[in-house]
Design a protein around this motif. Structure first.
Motif, mmCIF file in Angstrom:
data_model
loop_
_atom_site.group_PDB
_atom_site.id
_atom_site.type_symbol
_atom_site.label_atom_id
_atom_site.label_comp_id
_atom_site.label_asym_id
_atom_site.label_seq_id
_atom_site.Cartn_x
_atom_site.Cartn_y
_atom_site.Cartn_z
ATOM 1 N N HIS A 26 0.864 -1.171 0.000
ATOM 2 C CA HIS A 26 0.000 0.000 0.000
ATOM 3 C C HIS A 26 0.904 1.226 0.000
ATOM 4 O O HIS A 26 1.679 1.430 0.940
ATOM 5 C CB HIS A 26 -0.886 -0.024 1.239
ATOM 6 N N VAL A 27 0.838 2.031 -1.040
ATOM 7 C CA VAL A 27 1.712 3.191 -1.188
ATOM 8 C C VAL A 27 0.862 4.445 -1.336
ATOM 9 O O VAL A 27 -0.079 4.485 -2.129
ATOM 10 C CB VAL A 27 2.642 3.055 -2.412
ATOM 11 N N LEU A 28 1.199 5.467 -0.547
ATOM 12 C CA LEU A 28 0.474 6.735 -0.587
ATOM 13 C C LEU A 28 1.449 7.887 -0.763
ATOM 14 O O LEU A 28 2.587 7.834 -0.267
ATOM 15 C CB LEU A 28 -0.314 6.941 0.713
ATOM 16 N N GLU A 29 1.022 8.915 -1.479
ATOM 17 C CA GLU A 29 1.779 10.151 -1.634
ATOM 18 C C GLU A 29 0.871 11.295 -1.210
ATOM 19 O O GLU A 29 -0.151 11.547 -1.844
ATOM 20 C CB GLU A 29 2.239 10.333 -3.081
ATOM 21 N N ILE A 30 1.232 11.976 -0.131
ATOM 22 C CA ILE A 30 0.359 12.996 0.452
ATOM 23 C C ILE A 30 1.133 14.285 0.691
ATOM 24 O O ILE A 30 2.154 14.285 1.389
ATOM 25 C CB ILE A 30 -0.253 12.494 1.775
ATOM 26 N N LYS A 31 0.643 15.372 0.143
ATOM 27 C CA LYS A 31 1.295 16.667 0.344
ATOM 28 C C LYS A 31 1.053 17.149 1.776
ATOM 29 O O LYS A 31 -0.057 17.006 2.315
ATOM 30 C CB LYS A 31 0.764 17.691 -0.653
ATOM 31 N N PRO A 32 2.064 17.727 2.412
ATOM 32 C CA PRO A 32 1.896 18.234 3.776
ATOM 33 C C PRO A 32 0.734 19.223 3.928
ATOM 34 O O PRO A 32 0.052 19.222 4.961
ATOM 35 C CB PRO A 32 3.241 18.916 4.055
ATOM 36 N N SER A 33 0.489 20.042 2.911
ATOM 37 C CA SER A 33 -0.589 21.029 2.992
ATOM 38 C C SER A 33 -1.966 20.374 3.050
ATOM 39 O O SER A 33 -2.931 21.012 3.503
ATOM 40 C CB SER A 33 -0.519 21.993 1.810
ATOM 41 N N LYS A 34 -2.082 19.119 2.612
ATOM 42 C CA LYS A 34 -3.354 18.407 2.726
ATOM 43 C C LYS A 34 -3.649 18.054 4.181
ATOM 44 O O LYS A 34 -4.806 17.857 4.554
ATOM 45 C CB LYS A 34 -3.316 17.113 1.897
ATOM 46 N N THR A 35 -2.611 17.986 4.988
ATOM 47 C CA THR A 35 -2.768 17.593 6.388
ATOM 48 C C THR A 35 -2.808 18.799 7.326
ATOM 49 O O THR A 35 -3.313 18.695 8.438
ATOM 50 C CB THR A 35 -1.620 16.669 6.823
ATOM 51 N N ASP A 36 -2.264 19.923 6.875
ATOM 52 C CA ASP A 36 -2.229 21.157 7.661
ATOM 53 C C ASP A 36 -2.157 22.316 6.673
ATOM 54 O O ASP A 36 -1.131 22.537 6.045
ATOM 55 C CB ASP A 36 -1.013 21.174 8.594
ATOM 56 N N VAL A 37 -3.260 23.055 6.554
ATOM 57 C CA VAL A 37 -3.353 24.097 5.521
ATOM 58 C C VAL A 37 -2.366 25.233 5.753
ATOM 59 O O VAL A 37 -2.106 26.028 4.839
ATOM 60 C CB VAL A 37 -4.788 24.661 5.433
ATOM 61 N N ARG A 38 -1.799 25.328 6.933
ATOM 62 C CA ARG A 38 -0.825 26.385 7.210
ATOM 63 C C ARG A 38 0.505 26.126 6.517
ATOM 64 O O ARG A 38 1.297 27.056 6.306
ATOM 65 C CB ARG A 38 -0.593 26.512 8.712
ATOM 66 N N ILE A 39 0.765 24.884 6.162
ATOM 67 C CA ILE A 39 2.051 24.514 5.573
ATOM 68 C C ILE A 39 2.081 24.905 4.098
ATOM 69 O O ILE A 39 1.243 24.470 3.308
ATOM 70 C CB ILE A 39 2.323 23.003 5.723
ATOM 71 N N THR A 40 3.049 25.723 3.747
ATOM 72 C CA THR A 40 3.250 26.105 2.345
ATOM 73 C C THR A 40 4.668 25.828 1.869
ATOM 74 O O THR A 40 4.902 25.653 0.675
ATOM 75 C CB THR A 40 2.940 27.606 2.133
ATOM 76 N N GLU A 41 5.609 25.788 2.801
ATOM 77 C CA GLU A 41 7.002 25.502 2.453
ATOM 78 C C GLU A 41 7.245 23.989 2.438
ATOM 79 O O GLU A 41 6.607 23.250 3.175
ATOM 80 C CB GLU A 41 7.955 26.163 3.465
ATOM 81 N N ALA A 42 8.172 23.558 1.575
ATOM 82 C CA ALA A 42 8.510 22.138 1.468
ATOM 83 C C ALA A 42 7.239 21.298 1.381
ATOM 84 O O ALA A 42 6.997 20.397 2.193
ATOM 85 C CB ALA A 42 9.378 21.686 2.652
ATOM 86 N N ASP A 43 6.427 21.599 0.381
ATOM 87 C CA ASP A 43 5.116 20.973 0.247
ATOM 88 C C ASP A 43 5.099 19.846 -0.788
ATOM 89 O O ASP A 43 4.053 19.491 -1.303
ATOM 90 C CB ASP A 43 4.062 22.028 -0.102
ATOM 91 N N THR A 44 6.267 19.300 -1.105
ATOM 92 C CA THR A 44 6.288 18.110 -1.944
ATOM 93 C C THR A 44 5.792 16.922 -1.118
ATOM 94 O O THR A 44 5.934 16.910 0.107
ATOM 95 C CB THR A 44 7.706 17.819 -2.466
ATOM 96 N N PRO A 45 5.205 15.906 -1.746
ATOM 97 C CA PRO A 45 4.511 14.856 -0.989
ATOM 98 C C PRO A 45 5.406 14.012 -0.076
ATOM 99 O O PRO A 45 6.570 13.743 -0.386
ATOM 100 C CB PRO A 45 3.897 13.977 -2.081
ATOM 101 N N HIS A 46 4.815 13.617 1.050
ATOM 102 C CA HIS A 46 5.375 12.542 1.857
ATOM 103 C C HIS A 46 5.201 11.234 1.088
ATOM 104 O O HIS A 46 4.253 11.072 0.316
ATOM 105 C CB HIS A 46 4.623 12.384 3.185
ATOM 106 N N LEU A 47 6.091 10.273 1.328
ATOM 107 C CA LEU A 47 5.946 8.931 0.778
ATOM 108 C C LEU A 47 5.637 7.965 1.922
ATOM 109 O O LEU A 47 6.379 7.923 2.907
ATOM 110 C CB LEU A 47 7.223 8.496 0.058
ATOM 111 N N ILE A 48 4.547 7.203 1.769
ATOM 112 C CA ILE A 48 4.124 6.254 2.794
ATOM 113 C C ILE A 48 4.011 4.872 2.156
ATOM 114 O O ILE A 48 3.438 4.749 1.062
ATOM 115 C CB ILE A 48 2.760 6.654 3.398
#
Length: 291
Positions: A26-48
């Motif tokens: 199971h592989v997921l790619e999630i941008k940090p801003s999807k989890t916290d709208v305040r985040i705008t810097e380094a907003d490339t996806p996490h890899l899970i």
């Protein structure tokens, strides 16, 4: 201390690794801003990535080095970790400018604890450190908490709440690892919180003064020392200093891996430890069992 002197030439095949990930995990790619709208810097996806067949296991939090992009992380290492029973998160976080770029020269002369304060801000966001523009919500800890909360909502199968106690992390259920600057982050976290395991791949070289490694390396670790592991490549420029930091952190000698396999032309010895699949046996020893 373990040394490796066999010279082996090899080719990477990340396309094949990606295929294995997609078909068997199971592989997921999630941008940090999807989890916290305040985040705008380094907003490339996490890899899970994880194996849904394994219901109860430890989380491996991996932190890339300077300029590292989570989706471009060492997938063969992550695949090995999943096979060892871990869920894996390669975290997207602010990794530039690096601590070594900020805590030097006049900044270091004025504040011998510059690296301690830098890492505290970047990991926990609990202090004021005007030399970088990171906000408290940009911190590694907040990013991980918000990601786990988000995952617990969208991916019930993953049982992500197992790593949370309300709005706080259950660090004892999390193994921390990282490359270069990320390795230093892993070590710093393990000093402050009891974690399941810590693996420092060619971690950073923080200083308190010119030619003097940072004092935080010698502070007492709340994570038991038998859970500490460190690697470096004998041919990387900062090998001697990295080894010095491992000794200062009292990592058991048998848990320090001095790699020395050949690396492809155009690549760096510094990142060889997380990329070279010929170290898979050593990766398994470093990771241990995640379940």
């Amino acid at each position: 201390m373990r040394h490796f002197f066999i010279l082996i030439f090899f080719n990477y095949s990340f396309a094949q690794t990606d295929s294995v990930f997609l078909k068997t995990h199971h592989v997921l790619e999630i941008k940090p801003s999807k989890t916290d709208v305040r985040i705008t810097e380094a907003d490339t996806p996490h890899l899970i990535a994880y194996d849904p067949a394994v219901k109860q296991n430890k989380l491996l939090l991996f932190m890339p080095g300077t300029n590292g992009i989570a989706l471009r992380g060492p997938k063969n290492l992550f695949l090995t970790a999943v096979k060892q029973g871990y869920k894996v998160i390669n975290l997207s976080y602010i990794n530039t400018p690096a601590v070594a770029r900020i805590c030097k020269g006049e900044n270091l002369e004025e504040d011998s604890k510059c690296t301690d304060e830098f890492r505290t801000m970047r990991i926990f966001g609990t202090n004021k450190f005007p030399l970088i523009t990171d906000k408290p919500y940009d911190a590694i800890e907040n990013r991980l908490v918000k990601l786990l909360v988000y995952l617990s909502e969208i991916d019930k199968e993953g049982n992500w709440n197992a790593y949370l106690d309300g709005d706080h992390l259950k660090w004892e259920e999390i193994a921390v690892a990282g490359q270069s600057q990320g390795g230093g982050m892993a070590a710093f976290i393990a000093k402050k919180h009891v974690v399941a395991r810590v693996i420092d791949f060619s971690g950073g070289w923080d200083y308190s003064a010119k030619n003097q490694i940072a004092s935080w390396y010698s502070t007492k670790s709340v994570t038991p020392l038998e859970r500490w592991y460190g690697t470096y490549h004998a041919q990387e420029p900062m090998a001697r200093t990295i080894k010095e930091t491992y000794i200062a952190m009292k990592i058991p000698e048998e848990h320090i891996y001095a790699f020395n396999l050949s690396f492809p032309e155009g690549k760096k010895a510094h990142s060889n430890g997380v990329r070279n699949t010929n170290y898979m046996k050593e990766w398994i020893e470093l990771l241990g069992k995640g379940n």
